[in-house]
Scaffold this motif. Sequence first.
Motif, PDB file in Angstrom:
ATOM      1  N   ALA A  37      78.029  71.821  41.656  1.00 53.98           N
ATOM      2  CA  ALA A  37      76.598  71.567  41.791  1.00 53.98           C
ATOM      3  C   ALA A  37      76.352  70.352  42.681  1.00 53.98           C
ATOM      4  O   ALA A  37      77.101  69.377  42.614  1.00 53.98           O
ATOM      5  CB  ALA A  37      75.985  71.322  40.421  1.00 53.98           C
ATOM      6  N   TRP A  42      69.978  69.359  38.684  1.00 51.39           N
ATOM      7  CA  TRP A  42      70.159  69.543  37.240  1.00 51.39           C
ATOM      8  C   TRP A  42      70.252  68.205  36.495  1.00 51.39           C
ATOM      9  O   TRP A  42      71.199  67.952  35.754  1.00 51.39           O
ATOM     10  CB  TRP A  42      71.396  70.395  36.947  1.00 51.39           C
ATOM     11  CG  TRP A  42      71.643  71.476  37.960  1.00 51.39           C
ATOM     12  CD1 TRP A  42      72.776  71.668  38.682  1.00 51.39           C
ATOM     13  CD2 TRP A  42      70.739  72.520  38.367  1.00 51.39           C
ATOM     14  NE1 TRP A  42      72.654  72.761  39.517  1.00 51.39           N
ATOM     15  CE2 TRP A  42      71.409  73.312  39.342  1.00 51.39           C
ATOM     16  CE3 TRP A  42      69.445  72.883  38.010  1.00 51.39           C
ATOM     17  CZ2 TRP A  42      70.816  74.405  39.965  1.00 51.39           C
ATOM     18  CZ3 TRP A  42      68.849  73.986  38.635  1.00 51.39           C
ATOM     19  CH2 TRP A  42      69.534  74.726  39.592  1.00 51.39           C
ATOM     20  N   GLN A  45      71.084  68.067  32.555  1.00 48.66           N
ATOM     21  CA  GLN A  45      72.343  68.553  31.996  1.00 48.66           C
ATOM     22  C   GLN A  45      73.070  67.434  31.241  1.00 48.66           C
ATOM     23  O   GLN A  45      73.196  66.314  31.728  1.00 48.66           O
ATOM     24  CB  GLN A  45      73.255  69.061  33.107  1.00 48.66           C
ATOM     25  CG  GLN A  45      74.620  69.534  32.634  1.00 48.66           C
ATOM     26  CD  GLN A  45      74.595  70.911  32.019  1.00 48.66           C
ATOM     27  OE1 GLN A  45      73.909  71.809  32.512  1.00 48.66           O
ATOM     28  NE2 GLN A  45      75.353  71.091  30.946  1.00 48.66           N
ATOM     29  N   ARG A  91      73.896  63.455  32.469  1.00 50.80           N
ATOM     30  CA  ARG A  91      74.338  64.098  33.708  1.00 50.80           C
ATOM     31  C   ARG A  91      75.317  63.226  34.488  1.00 50.80           C
ATOM     32  O   ARG A  91      75.028  62.091  34.830  1.00 50.80           O
ATOM     33  CB  ARG A  91      73.100  64.405  34.561  1.00 50.80           C
ATOM     34  CG  ARG A  91      73.328  64.778  36.024  1.00 50.80           C
ATOM     35  CD  ARG A  91      74.057  66.095  36.165  1.00 50.80           C
ATOM     36  NE  ARG A  91      73.850  66.726  37.457  1.00 50.80           N
ATOM     37  CZ  ARG A  91      74.721  66.667  38.472  1.00 50.80           C
ATOM     38  NH1 ARG A  91      75.845  65.975  38.351  1.00 50.80           N
ATOM     39  NH2 ARG A  91      74.464  67.320  39.596  1.00 50.80           N
ATOM     40  N   TRP A 156      69.491  79.904  37.042  1.00 51.16           N
ATOM     41  CA  TRP A 156      70.744  79.178  37.239  1.00 51.16           C
ATOM     42  C   TRP A 156      71.278  78.710  35.899  1.00 51.16           C
ATOM     43  O   TRP A 156      70.513  78.294  35.021  1.00 51.16           O
ATOM     44  CB  TRP A 156      70.522  77.963  38.142  1.00 51.16           C
ATOM     45  CG  TRP A 156      70.204  78.320  39.562  1.00 51.16           C
ATOM     46  CD1 TRP A 156      68.975  78.663  40.079  1.00 51.16           C
ATOM     47  CD2 TRP A 156      71.126  78.380  40.656  1.00 51.16           C
ATOM     48  NE1 TRP A 156      69.082  78.924  41.414  1.00 51.16           N
ATOM     49  CE2 TRP A 156      70.392  78.760  41.801  1.00 51.16           C
ATOM     50  CE3 TRP A 156      72.495  78.134  40.780  1.00 51.16           C
ATOM     51  CZ2 TRP A 156      70.988  78.906  43.049  1.00 51.16           C
ATOM     52  CZ3 TRP A 156      73.097  78.280  42.014  1.00 51.16           C
ATOM     53  CH2 TRP A 156      72.336  78.655  43.146  1.00 51.16           C
ATOM     54  N   THR A 158      74.433  76.144  34.315  1.00 48.42           N
ATOM     55  CA  THR A 158      75.290  75.038  34.741  1.00 48.42           C
ATOM     56  C   THR A 158      76.194  74.597  33.592  1.00 48.42           C
ATOM     57  O   THR A 158      75.851  74.765  32.416  1.00 48.42           O
ATOM     58  CB  THR A 158      74.434  73.848  35.191  1.00 48.42           C
ATOM     59  OG1 THR A 158      73.391  73.612  34.215  1.00 48.42           O
ATOM     60  CG2 THR A 158      73.780  74.115  36.527  1.00 48.42           C
ATOM     61  N   LEU A 175      80.792  69.338  37.703  1.00 42.82           N
ATOM     62  CA  LEU A 175      79.725  70.176  37.174  1.00 42.82           C
ATOM     63  C   LEU A 175      79.579  71.391  38.085  1.00 42.82           C
ATOM     64  O   LEU A 175      79.484  71.260  39.301  1.00 42.82           O
ATOM     65  CB  LEU A 175      78.403  69.407  37.126  1.00 42.82           C
ATOM     66  CG  LEU A 175      77.195  70.193  36.612  1.00 42.82           C
ATOM     67  CD1 LEU A 175      77.366  70.572  35.149  1.00 42.82           C
ATOM     68  CD2 LEU A 175      75.906  69.395  36.802  1.00 42.82           C
ATOM     69  N   LYS A 176      79.558  72.579  37.474  1.00 44.06           N
ATOM     70  CA  LYS A 176      79.429  73.804  38.250  1.00 44.06           C
ATOM     71  C   LYS A 176      78.082  74.466  38.015  1.00 44.06           C
ATOM     72  O   LYS A 176      77.413  74.230  37.004  1.00 44.06           O
ATOM     73  CB  LYS A 176      80.548  74.782  37.884  1.00 44.06           C
ATOM     74  CG  LYS A 176      81.935  74.356  38.361  1.00 44.06           C
ATOM     75  CD  LYS A 176      82.951  75.466  38.081  1.00 44.06           C
ATOM     76  CE  LYS A 176      84.321  75.117  38.620  1.00 44.06           C
ATOM     77  NZ  LYS A 176      85.300  76.204  38.355  1.00 44.06           N
ATOM     78  N   GLN A 177      77.702  75.300  38.947  1.00 38.39           N
ATOM     79  CA  GLN A 177      76.458  76.049  38.863  1.00 38.39           C
ATOM     80  C   GLN A 177      76.699  77.465  39.343  1.00 38.39           C
ATOM     81  O   GLN A 177      77.583  77.719  40.149  1.00 38.39           O
ATOM     82  CB  GLN A 177      75.377  75.404  39.736  1.00 38.39           C
ATOM     83  CG  GLN A 177      75.729  75.420  41.232  1.00 38.39           C
ATOM     84  CD  GLN A 177      74.651  74.823  42.108  1.00 38.39           C
ATOM     85  OE1 GLN A 177      73.881  73.972  41.675  1.00 38.39           O
ATOM     86  NE2 GLN A 177      74.584  75.256  43.353  1.00 38.39           N
ATOM     87  N   SER A 219      78.294  82.423  32.853  1.00 37.18           N
ATOM     88  CA  SER A 219      78.767  81.243  32.145  1.00 37.18           C
ATOM     89  C   SER A 219      79.934  81.667  31.261  1.00 37.18           C
ATOM     90  O   SER A 219      80.214  82.853  31.108  1.00 37.18           O
ATOM     91  CB  SER A 219      77.634  80.644  31.297  1.00 37.18           C
ATOM     92  OG  SER A 219      77.075  81.626  30.446  1.00 37.18           O
ATOM     93  N   ASP A 223      80.658  76.186  28.311  1.00 31.53           N
ATOM     94  CA  ASP A 223      79.304  76.071  28.856  1.00 31.53           C
ATOM     95  C   ASP A 223      78.265  76.291  27.768  1.00 31.53           C
ATOM     96  O   ASP A 223      77.073  76.076  27.998  1.00 31.53           O
ATOM     97  CB  ASP A 223      79.080  77.100  29.972  1.00 31.53           C
ATOM     98  CG  ASP A 223      79.993  76.872  31.150  1.00 31.53           C
ATOM     99  OD1 ASP A 223      80.196  75.709  31.527  1.00 31.53           O
ATOM    100  OD2 ASP A 223      80.529  77.864  31.685  1.00 31.53           O
TER     101      ASP A 223
END
Length: 275
Positions: A37, A42, A45, A91, A156, A158, A175-177, A219, A223
């Motif tokens: 990300a 985000w 998060q 985050r 989305w 995340t 962090l992934k999205q 996900s 997650d």
Amino acid sequence: MLSLLVLALPLLLSSGHAAPAPSQDLERVGIVGGQEAPGNMWPWQVSLRHKEEFWEHFCGGSLIHPQWVLTAAHCVGPDIKDPADLRVQLREQHLYYRDKLLPINRIIVHPNYFTAENGADIALLKLEEPLRVSCKFQQVALPPAWETFPPGTPCWVTGWGDVQEEVPLPPPYPLKQVKVPIVENRECDSKYHAGLYTGDNVRIVRKDMICAGTTNMDSCQGDTGGPLVCKVNGTWMQAGVVSWGEGCGDPNRPRIYTRVTSYLHWIHQHIPKEP
């Protein structure tokens, strides 16, 4: 039998155990089919932590108020009852690199929760002190009760992912999205019946759930508890909380999320509405 996305296995970061090089298998854990990300996205998060050898990530969550985090009930209940056993990390781009863990003083699990597959997979965590909202840490908007998030809506999800078979997610734990489409509930339910529940009339996807995802875009474990967000009229709104499903990015198995609009009244019993 459906596989519930439960608490993550501990990440093996103790001294003397070097993390393996990234592989194709490791790329399937956590967010499936996504990418890292951007650092400015985000800001709501969060990472939930529990103490083993160190404060380990085990579930996601979202900041919905300066003093409240929304997550999945299966992440905290019924096993975690003492707020002192939990910490919240706001985050951050990479897990564990610049941790500033925040204590909580209250855990509220929805009273109707039994298992994620039965619904009411939602919980609230109250931070000991309210946060000062900034460009880096912001709350996500809750949707109005009438918002339906129609099928095909691009949303989305995340998260920092999880491990499989006690293999750690490769550093630096970004962090992934991933972008996932909303799947209509009846269609999602029929997909879960196909091949597993032929002739079974029991409804799997309930009204308080919402589905999203497609093959190889999903996900996954670790997650759970994190947010599914959709942009509506220029505002990011949290449509769902990552709850459960079968596999990760498997064909005909969209992820199933707790539908936030089904629990607005319960949320606002504990959290005052914004003026």
